[in-house]
Motif scaffolding. Structure first.
Motif, short mmCIF file in Angstrom:
data_model
loop_
_atom_site.label_atom_id
_atom_site.label_comp_id
_atom_site.label_asym_id
_atom_site.label_seq_id
_atom_site.Cartn_x
_atom_site.Cartn_y
_atom_site.Cartn_z
N GLU A 163 0.58 -1.04 -0.01
CA GLU A 163 -0.22 0.17 0.14
C GLU A 163 1.11 1.08 0.30
OE1 GLU A 163 -3.38 0.71 -0.39
OE2 GLU A 163 -4.08 -1.77 -0.81
N ALA A 164 1.88 1.59 0.44
CA ALA A 164 2.68 2.72 1.06
C ALA A 164 3.67 2.74 -0.48
CB ALA A 164 3.93 1.58 1.99
N LEU A 165 3.92 1.27 -1.00
CA LEU A 165 4.80 1.94 -2.41
C LEU A 165 3.53 2.53 -3.19
CD1 LEU A 165 5.95 -1.92 -3.32
CD2 LEU A 165 7.19 0.28 -2.74
N CYS A 166 2.20 2.21 -3.36
CA CYS A 166 1.60 3.16 -4.10
C CYS A 166 1.03 4.80 -4.16
CB CYS A 166 0.08 2.23 -4.01
SG CYS A 166 0.31 1.09 -4.48
N GLY A 168 13.34 5.35 2.70
CA GLY A 168 12.53 5.80 3.63
C GLY A 168 11.03 5.40 3.41
N LEU A 169 10.92 4.18 2.56
CA LEU A 169 9.76 2.76 2.49
C LEU A 169 9.72 2.30 3.66
CD1 LEU A 169 7.60 2.66 1.14
CD2 LEU A 169 9.16 0.05 0.65
N ALA A 170 10.66 2.64 4.62
CA ALA A 170 10.21 2.00 6.05
C ALA A 170 9.68 3.16 7.07
CB ALA A 170 11.64 0.99 6.44
N ARG A 200 10.20 1.31 -7.87
CA ARG A 200 10.01 3.02 -7.35
C ARG A 200 10.94 3.24 -6.54
NH1 ARG A 200 4.36 5.08 -9.37
NH2 ARG A 200 4.69 4.74 -11.19
N VAL A 201 11.48 2.03 -5.97
CA VAL A 201 12.69 1.94 -5.10
C VAL A 201 14.18 1.79 -5.13
CG1 VAL A 201 12.77 0.98 -2.33
CG2 VAL A 201 10.15 1.13 -3.47
N ILE A 202 14.91 2.65 -4.58
CA ILE A 202 15.96 2.33 -5.11
C ILE A 202 16.48 2.80 -3.87
CG2 ILE A 202 16.09 3.38 -7.16
CD1 ILE A 202 16.72 6.01 -6.37
N GLY A 203 18.00 2.42 -4.15
CA GLY A 203 19.26 2.75 -2.95
C GLY A 203 19.47 4.07 -1.80
N ALA A 204 19.56 3.77 -1.05
CA ALA A 204 19.97 5.38 -0.66
C ALA A 204 20.49 6.36 -1.31
CB ALA A 204 20.45 5.68 0.83
N ASN A 205 21.49 5.83 -1.98
CA ASN A 205 22.03 6.64 -2.64
C ASN A 205 21.64 7.17 -4.42
OD1 ASN A 205 22.70 4.82 -4.03
ND2 ASN A 205 25.16 4.76 -3.95
#
Length: 181
Positions: free
Chosen positions: A100-103, A115-117, A146-151
């Motif tokens: 749900e958060a990804l949406c 950020g997602l956590a 759409r989730v990528i590394g912290a950098n």
């Protein structure tokens, strides 16, 4: 979304040609997306369907027009077209919370695992968030790409990094590309 929580009795498997391979769209009797993947991952997707919907009959056919049209519009340049696709996924309560958060990550934007956590109120659960992200059965609609590394760099993607690179570029999202030396 379906009006009840009963598992589907029938699932329809549609194949859609896209610029990055043939997509597999699995919808239930009510036109709700239950699974999405690529033909190169079809055996794994079919095994997943068998585990999560063991009584459902899977038939080849065409997705409802609203679902198919939204995917065609997305791959033809309308980055937000998939936001209207109804979906229902089989997963744990934690996975469902992550999905749900990804949406909430709009097309053209990215978010780190940290950020997602934080977004789900579990700031130290980055690994668990990563595992839930990777277990997403309705990819692209639930935009795990759409989730990528912290950098800001590309990280793993179940459909492969070339597809993730294409999807993010297609949506105009910023990321750092790792170029092999």
């Amino acid at each position: 979304m379906p009006s009840n929580n009963a598992p589907p009795e029938r699932l329809t498997l549609d194949r859609l040609l896209t610029p990055i391979g043939t997509a597999l769209l699995v919808t239930d009797e009510e036109g709700v997306l239950r699974a999405f993947n690529w033909t190169d991952y079809e055996p794994a997707m079919l095994a997943w369907i068998g585990r999560h919907y063991p009584k459902a009959k899977l038939v080849e056919g065409r997705s409802p027009a609203a679902v198919r049209d939204a995917f065609e519009a997305y791959f033809n340049g309308a980055a937000g077209a998939l936001e209207s696709v109804p979906w229902k996924a089989s997963g744990t309560p934690f996975q469902l919370k992550v999905w749900e958060a990804l949406c909430s990550i709009p097309a053209g934007e990215t978010l780190s695992y940290a950020g997602l956590a934080e977004r789900i109120g579990r700031p130290t659960a980055m690994r668990a968030v990563g595992h839930a992200n990777g277990a997403n059965p309705v990819a692209v609609v639930v935009p795990c790409h759409r989730v990528i590394g912290a950098n800001g760099s590309l990280t793993g993607y179940g459909g492969g990094l070339p597809r993730k690179r294409w999807l993010l570029g297609h949506e105009g999202a910023p990321f750092k590309d790792r170029i092999a030396a």
